[in-house]
Design an enzyme around this catalytic site. Structure first.
Site, PDB file in Angstrom:
ATOM      1  N   LYS A   1       0.822  -1.227   0.000  1.00 57.96           N
ATOM      2  CA  LYS A   1       0.000   0.000   0.000  1.00 57.96           C
ATOM      3  C   LYS A   1       0.852   1.271   0.000  1.00 57.96           C
ATOM      4  CE  LYS A   1      -0.897  -0.067   4.965  1.00 57.96           C
ATOM      5  NZ  LYS A   1      -1.506   0.733   5.967  1.00 57.96           N
TER       6      LYS A   1
ATOM      7  N   LEU B   1       8.900  -0.145  -0.849  1.00 58.97           N
ATOM      8  CA  LEU B   1       8.801  -1.538  -0.411  1.00 58.97           C
ATOM      9  C   LEU B   1       9.610  -1.726   0.876  1.00 58.97           C
ATOM     10  CD1 LEU B   1       9.329  -3.202  -3.922  1.00 58.97           C
ATOM     11  CD2 LEU B   1       7.151  -2.708  -2.766  1.00 58.97           C
ATOM     12  N   GLY B   2       9.420  -2.854   1.528  1.00 64.22           N
ATOM     13  CA  GLY B   2      10.261  -3.180   2.691  1.00 64.22           C
ATOM     14  C   GLY B   2       9.534  -3.194   4.020  1.00 64.22           C
TER      15      GLY B   2
ATOM     16  N   GLY C   1      11.610   0.428  23.465  1.00 69.20           N
ATOM     17  CA  GLY C   1      11.866   1.426  24.501  1.00 69.20           C
ATOM     18  C   GLY C   1      13.345   1.551  24.808  1.00 69.20           C
TER      19      GLY C   1
ATOM     20  N   GLY D   1       4.375  -2.544  22.802  1.00 72.43           N
ATOM     21  CA  GLY D   1       4.132  -3.690  21.940  1.00 72.43           C
ATOM     22  C   GLY D   1       3.502  -3.269  20.624  1.00 72.43           C
TER      23      GLY D   1
ATOM     24  N   HIS E   1      41.676 -16.053  18.765  1.00 75.50           N
ATOM     25  CA  HIS E   1      42.070 -15.224  19.902  1.00 75.50           C
ATOM     26  C   HIS E   1      42.758 -13.964  19.395  1.00 75.50           C
ATOM     27  CE1 HIS E   1      43.630 -14.037  23.807  1.00 75.50           C
ATOM     28  NE2 HIS E   1      44.812 -13.844  23.204  1.00 75.50           N
TER      29      HIS E   1
HETATM   30  P1  FAD Z   1       5.826  -5.578   8.032  1.00 76.33           P
HETATM   31  O1  FAD Z   1       7.270  -5.336   7.965  1.00 76.33           O
HETATM   32  O2  FAD Z   1       5.025  -4.806   9.017  1.00 76.33           O
HETATM   33  O3  FAD Z   1       5.266  -5.334   6.560  1.00 76.33           O
HETATM   34  C1  FAD Z   1       3.919  -5.389   6.264  1.00 76.33           C
HETATM   35  C2  FAD Z   1       3.674  -4.573   5.005  1.00 76.33           C
HETATM   36  O4  FAD Z   1       2.365  -4.838   4.553  1.00 76.33           O
HETATM   37  C3  FAD Z   1       3.740  -3.072   5.228  1.00 76.33           C
HETATM   38  O5  FAD Z   1       4.600  -2.485   4.291  1.00 76.33           O
HETATM   39  C4  FAD Z   1       2.310  -2.598   5.031  1.00 76.33           C
HETATM   40  O6  FAD Z   1       2.226  -1.301   4.458  1.00 76.33           O
HETATM   41  C5  FAD Z   1       1.787  -3.646   4.064  1.00 76.33           C
HETATM   42  N1  FAD Z   1       0.341  -3.810   4.092  1.00 76.33           N
HETATM   43  C6  FAD Z   1      -0.464  -3.980   5.159  1.00 76.33           C
HETATM   44  N2  FAD Z   1      -1.741  -4.170   4.780  1.00 76.33           N
HETATM   45  C7  FAD Z   1      -1.739  -4.108   3.433  1.00 76.33           C
HETATM   46  C8  FAD Z   1      -2.755  -4.246   2.451  1.00 76.33           C
HETATM   47  N3  FAD Z   1      -4.021  -4.518   2.770  1.00 76.33           N
HETATM   48  N4  FAD Z   1      -2.409  -4.104   1.148  1.00 76.33           N
HETATM   49  C9  FAD Z   1      -1.122  -3.845   0.789  1.00 76.33           C
HETATM   50  N5  FAD Z   1      -0.131  -3.742   1.677  1.00 76.33           N
HETATM   51  C10 FAD Z   1      -0.429  -3.872   2.985  1.00 76.33           C
HETATM   52  N6  FAD Z   1      12.803  -6.928  14.075  1.00 76.33           N
HETATM   53  C11 FAD Z   1      13.994  -7.537  14.053  1.00 76.33           C
HETATM   54  O7  FAD Z   1      14.062  -8.741  13.771  1.00 76.33           O
HETATM   55  N7  FAD Z   1      15.156  -6.846  14.309  1.00 76.33           N
HETATM   56  C12 FAD Z   1      15.144  -5.542  14.628  1.00 76.33           C
HETATM   57  O8  FAD Z   1      16.200  -4.949  14.859  1.00 76.33           O
HETATM   58  C13 FAD Z   1      13.902  -4.872  14.677  1.00 76.33           C
HETATM   59  N8  FAD Z   1      13.843  -3.568  14.967  1.00 76.33           N
HETATM   60  C14 FAD Z   1      12.624  -2.928  14.974  1.00 76.33           C
HETATM   61  C15 FAD Z   1      12.586  -1.590  15.309  1.00 76.33           C
HETATM   62  C16 FAD Z   1      11.379  -0.924  15.344  1.00 76.33           C
HETATM   63  C17 FAD Z   1      11.349   0.531  15.709  1.00 76.33           C
HETATM   64  C18 FAD Z   1      10.181  -1.607  15.003  1.00 76.33           C
HETATM   65  C19 FAD Z   1       8.868  -0.905  14.991  1.00 76.33           C
HETATM   66  C20 FAD Z   1      10.207  -2.948  14.675  1.00 76.33           C
HETATM   67  C21 FAD Z   1      11.434  -3.631  14.667  1.00 76.33           C
HETATM   68  N9  FAD Z   1      11.517  -4.986  14.374  1.00 76.33           N
HETATM   69  C22 FAD Z   1      12.724  -5.616  14.380  1.00 76.33           C
HETATM   70  C23 FAD Z   1      10.324  -5.775  14.061  1.00 76.33           C
HETATM   71  C24 FAD Z   1      10.202  -5.969  12.545  1.00 76.33           C
HETATM   72  O9  FAD Z   1      10.154  -4.703  11.919  1.00 76.33           O
HETATM   73  C25 FAD Z   1       8.956  -6.758  12.215  1.00 76.33           C
HETATM   74  O10 FAD Z   1       8.945  -7.966  12.952  1.00 76.33           O
HETATM   75  C26 FAD Z   1       8.904  -7.083  10.732  1.00 76.33           C
HETATM   76  O11 FAD Z   1       8.904  -5.915   9.954  1.00 76.33           O
HETATM   77  C27 FAD Z   1       7.660  -7.906  10.398  1.00 76.33           C
HETATM   78  O12 FAD Z   1       7.654  -8.172   9.048  1.00 76.33           O
HETATM   79  P2  FAD Z   1       6.303  -8.459   8.243  1.00 76.33           P
HETATM   80  O13 FAD Z   1       6.724  -8.750   6.851  1.00 76.33           O
HETATM   81  O14 FAD Z   1       5.493  -9.467   8.961  1.00 76.33           O
HETATM   82  O15 FAD Z   1       5.472  -7.105   8.316  1.00 76.33           O
HETATM   83  P1  NAD Z   2       7.844  -5.367  23.727  1.00 75.48           P
HETATM   84  O1  NAD Z   2       6.808  -6.400  23.881  1.00 75.48           O
HETATM   85  O2  NAD Z   2       9.249  -5.756  23.479  1.00 75.48           O
HETATM   86  O3  NAD Z   2       7.869  -4.440  25.023  1.00 75.48           O
HETATM   87  C1  NAD Z   2       6.728  -3.800  25.516  1.00 75.48           C
HETATM   88  C2  NAD Z   2       6.974  -3.526  26.990  1.00 75.48           C
HETATM   89  O4  NAD Z   2       5.941  -2.676  27.444  1.00 75.48           O
HETATM   90  C3  NAD Z   2       6.948  -4.782  27.835  1.00 75.48           C
HETATM   91  O5  NAD Z   2       8.103  -4.828  28.622  1.00 75.48           O
HETATM   92  C4  NAD Z   2       5.681  -4.617  28.660  1.00 75.48           C
HETATM   93  O6  NAD Z   2       5.776  -5.213  29.931  1.00 75.48           O
HETATM   94  C5  NAD Z   2       5.577  -3.094  28.738  1.00 75.48           C
HETATM   95  N1  NAD Z   2       4.233  -2.595  29.046  1.00 75.48           N
HETATM   96  C6  NAD Z   2       3.054  -3.060  28.566  1.00 75.48           C
HETATM   97  N2  NAD Z   2       2.032  -2.335  29.101  1.00 75.48           N
HETATM   98  C7  NAD Z   2       2.593  -1.401  29.919  1.00 75.48           C
HETATM   99  C8  NAD Z   2       2.073  -0.377  30.753  1.00 75.48           C
HETATM  100  N3  NAD Z   2       0.760  -0.170  30.864  1.00 75.48           N
HETATM  101  N4  NAD Z   2       2.930   0.389  31.459  1.00 75.48           N
HETATM  102  C9  NAD Z   2       4.269   0.189  31.362  1.00 75.48           C
HETATM  103  N5  NAD Z   2       4.818  -0.787  30.595  1.00 75.48           N
HETATM  104  C10 NAD Z   2       3.995  -1.563  29.873  1.00 75.48           C
HETATM  105  O7  NAD Z   2       7.298  -4.385  22.584  1.00 75.48           O
HETATM  106  P2  NAD Z   2       7.994  -3.168  21.851  1.00 75.48           P
HETATM  107  O8  NAD Z   2       9.255  -2.774  22.534  1.00 75.48           O
HETATM  108  O9  NAD Z   2       6.924  -2.161  21.655  1.00 75.48           O
HETATM  109  O10 NAD Z   2       8.368  -3.798  20.460  1.00 75.48           O
HETATM  110  C11 NAD Z   2       7.332  -4.302  19.593  1.00 75.48           C
HETATM  111  C12 NAD Z   2       7.830  -5.454  18.789  1.00 75.48           C
HETATM  112  O11 NAD Z   2       8.820  -5.037  17.866  1.00 75.48           O
HETATM  113  C13 NAD Z   2       8.428  -6.515  19.662  1.00 75.48           C
HETATM  114  O12 NAD Z   2       7.709  -7.692  19.481  1.00 75.48           O
HETATM  115  C14 NAD Z   2       9.815  -6.655  19.209  1.00 75.48           C
HETATM  116  O13 NAD Z   2      10.171  -8.009  19.049  1.00 75.48           O
HETATM  117  C15 NAD Z   2       9.886  -5.949  17.878  1.00 75.48           C
HETATM  118  N6  NAD Z   2      11.166  -5.242  17.843  1.00 75.48           N
HETATM  119  C16 NAD Z   2      12.302  -5.992  17.759  1.00 75.48           C
HETATM  120  C17 NAD Z   2      13.523  -5.376  17.802  1.00 75.48           C
HETATM  121  C18 NAD Z   2      14.756  -6.209  17.729  1.00 75.48           C
HETATM  122  O14 NAD Z   2      14.671  -7.353  17.350  1.00 75.48           O
HETATM  123  N7  NAD Z   2      15.928  -5.686  18.062  1.00 75.48           N
HETATM  124  C19 NAD Z   2      13.613  -4.007  17.932  1.00 75.48           C
HETATM  125  C20 NAD Z   2      12.450  -3.277  18.045  1.00 75.48           C
HETATM  126  C21 NAD Z   2      11.227  -3.915  17.980  1.00 75.48           C
END
Ligand code: FAD
Ligand code: NAD
Length: 466
Positions: free
Chosen positions: A33, A37-38, A185, A271, A444
């Site tokens: 959408k 991409l990505g 966070g 989350g 090492h």
């Molecule tokens: P997404 O990446 O969410 O992609 C879904 C895509 O579908 C989107 O582009 C959306 O626009 C599109 N879409 C949705 N509905 C429709 C529709 N009806 N029609 C057309 N397109 C649509 N994970 C890690 O493993 N390592 C990390 O370091 C990491 N860091 C993160 C940091 C942040 C700040 C955040 C928010 C997330 C992070 N994550 C990380 C989590 C990771 O981004 C997600 O787990 C991953 O992107 C999920 O991939 P996905 O393909 O399921 O969905």
């Molecule tokens: P998370 O589930 O990692 O952390 C959410 C935190 O919010 C939890 O510790 C939870 O106990 C706390 N929380 C929930 N309700 C609360 C409240 N009312 N008051 C205070 N604390 C509360 O979720 P996230 O950090 O939002 O990340 C979302 C997803 O994105 C995760 O599933 C994570 O795996 C993914 N992500 C992954 C990476 C990575 O792999 N390095 C980086 C960023 C995001």
């Protein structure tokens, strides 16, 4: 147009599914959408957050560590706009790379919102209001997730923000309040702490990163506290109110006392939730479970057999590499192969510094399952490599079956833990024992020697350098 496979969503789940399906000889379409991409990962997730983490790390080193190494520089300053612009460049180069992959693999890319007409037809509604319907023998839902919030919070995207806005602020906050001491966070909190903001993390659970091994959470909180981050764990947030350029967060502590926090920005990182808006799943007979995730069986098939779902939109860890593995599994299954995925061996990484990484079971999970286990731990500070670089915080902990010595879980905090964890994942994939790992020659001086030593500690209780 008729395709073998239509993929909805171009995140790491969707685009990898498209590539693999094409490699397997399928005619493939991908629908996204947004104009780039990505998905979340490349646009507003993994990649931009790591770009800012790396930039802020350089700044932090310049301010705090160069001097120790005998390097004198004038007081470094941050050009935050330039830092954010660099991040944007990294994102656009990376998303362009996905377009290249689609072209290379002859995947048809459709820009617009995909919605089911029935179990084999998807309508694409384009930004100009026109639409087009395509047909697919198999369809993969890879629509990902969106930030979730708390019912009483109004995200105004200016001062009360999600990770998406936190990646493109126009200034460094003076005091960033972070609700949620999970991965987002702590990573984005680290970015702004390093750049000079006060950062207070308010976490509901009694410890940060509540699902990780308790030792890891404790060590991480200790090192982040040393870097100046403040923590209020065991605090349930009850209200978030914007007052002009300030945000007031009220929370209740363990004793039931109300505590007020005031900052200029509040990052809500509690989350993410699966995203299925606009998909019109009912038209295809696709069901959600009670957590609003697309329901799938062991083959990642939805309630409609030719429709599959992968990544953040289904149950399990919300991680890019989990989505990618599922993408490969689903496309190979559709192609008649017998692929396999081991959910126990999906590594988890937190890109703070030091980094945190884990694979397999935590001590608590082993206790709950009644598994008789042993533990070996090795401190990073005992490594020559750590002393040379100055990265002495953290440890590697290996949990192994007490009887068979099989490695069951590996947990680490330390420099480059994100990369080190893969040695443990490979070992566990081949069901290695702690002794196996301890007997492998490690270069090492490397940080990886901590893995060998922790394995020896788990196997015979006798690490060589401690
Ligand atoms: P997404 O990446 O969410 O992609 C879904 C895509 O579908 C989107 O582009 C959306 O626009 C599109 N879409 C949705 N509905 C429709 C529709 N009806 N029609 C057309 N397109 C649509 N994970 C890690 O493993 N390592 C990390 O370091 C990491 N860091 C993160 C940091 C942040 C700040 C955040 C928010 C997330 C992070 N994550 C990380 C989590 C990771 O981004 C997600 O787990 C991953 O992107 C999920 O991939 P996905 O393909 O399921 O969905
Ligand atoms: P998370 O589930 O990692 O952390 C959410 C935190 O919010 C939890 O510790 C939870 O106990 C706390 N929380 C929930 N309700 C609360 C409240 N009312 N008051 C205070 N604390 C509360 O979720 P996230 O950090 O939002 O990340 C979302 C997803 O994105 C995760 O599933 C994570 O795996 C993914 N992500 C992954 C990476 C990575 O792999 N390095 C980086 C960023 C995001």
């Amino acid at each position: 147009m008729k395709y073998d496979i239509i993929v909805i969503g171009s995140g790491p789940g969707g685009y990898i599914a498209a590539v693999r399906a094409s490699q397997l000889g399928k005619k493939v379409a991908i629908i996204e959408k947004y104009s780039t991409l990505g998905g979340t990962c490349l646009n507003v997730g993994c990649i931009p957050s790591k770009a800012l983490l790396d930039s802020s790390h350089h700044y932090y080193d310049a301010v705090h560590h160069f001097d120790i190494h005998g390097i004198s520089i004038e007081k470094p300053t941050v050009d935050f706009a330039k830092m954010v612009a660099r991040k944007e460049t990294v994102v656009s180069q990376t998303t362009a790379g996905i377009q290249y992959l689609m072209d290379k693999n002859k995947v048809d890319v459709y820009e617009g919102l995909g919605s089911f007409v029935d179990a084999t037809h998807v309508k694409i509604t384009k930004n100009d209001g026109t639409d087009e319907t395509i047909e697919g023998v198999n369809i993969i839902i890879a629509t990902g997730s969106k930030p979730s919030t708390l019912p009483f919070i109004s995200i105004d995207k200016e001062r009360v923000i999600t990770s998406t806005e936190a990646l493109k602020l126009s200034e460094i906050p003076k005091h960033l309040l972070v609700i949620g001491g999970g991965v987002i966070g702590l990573e984005l909190g680290s970015v702004y702490k390093r750049l000079g903001a006060d950062v207070t993390v308010i976490e509901y659970a009694p410890k940060i990163t509540p699902t990780m091994d308790a030792d890891v959470s404790k060590e991480l909180q200790k090192v982040l506290k040393k870097q100046g981050m403040k923590f209020a764990v065991g605090h349930g947030v009850s209200s978030v109110e914007r007052k002009g350029d300030e945000v007031e967060v009220k929370a209740t502590d363990k004793k039931g006392k109300e505590v007020t926090f005031t900052g200029d920005y509040c990052l809500v990182a509690v989350g993410r939730k699966p995203f299925t808006d606009g998909l019109n799943l009912a038209a295809a007979g696709v069901k959600l479970n009670d957590r609003k995730q697309v329901e799938v069986n062991n083959h990642l098939q939805t309630s409609t057999k030719n429709i599959y779902a992968i990544g953040d939109v289904i149950e399990g860890a919300m991680l890019a590499h989990k989505a990618e593995e599922e993408a490969v599994v689903v496309t190979e299954f559709i192609a008649g192969q017998k692929p396999h995925i081991d959910y126990n061996l999906i590594p988890g990484v937190v890109y703070t510094w030091p980094e945190v990484a884990a694979v397999g079971k935590t001590e608590q999970e082993l206790k709950d399952a009644g598994v008789d286990y042993k533990s070996g731990k090795f401190l990073m500070r005992a490594l020559g490599r750590s002393r040379a670089s100055g990265d002495i915080d953290g440890f590697v902990k290996i949990l192994a079956n007490k009887t068979t010595d099989e490695i069951l879980g590996v947990h680490m905090v330390g420099a480059r833990a994100a990369d080190l964890i893969m040695e443990a994942a490979v070992a566990m994939e081949y069901r290695a024992s702690a002794e196996d790992l301890a007997r492998i020659c490690h270069g090492h001086p490397t940080y990886s020697e901590a893995v060998k030593e922790a394995a020896k500690a788990a196997w015979d209780g006798k690490p060589l350098n401690a």
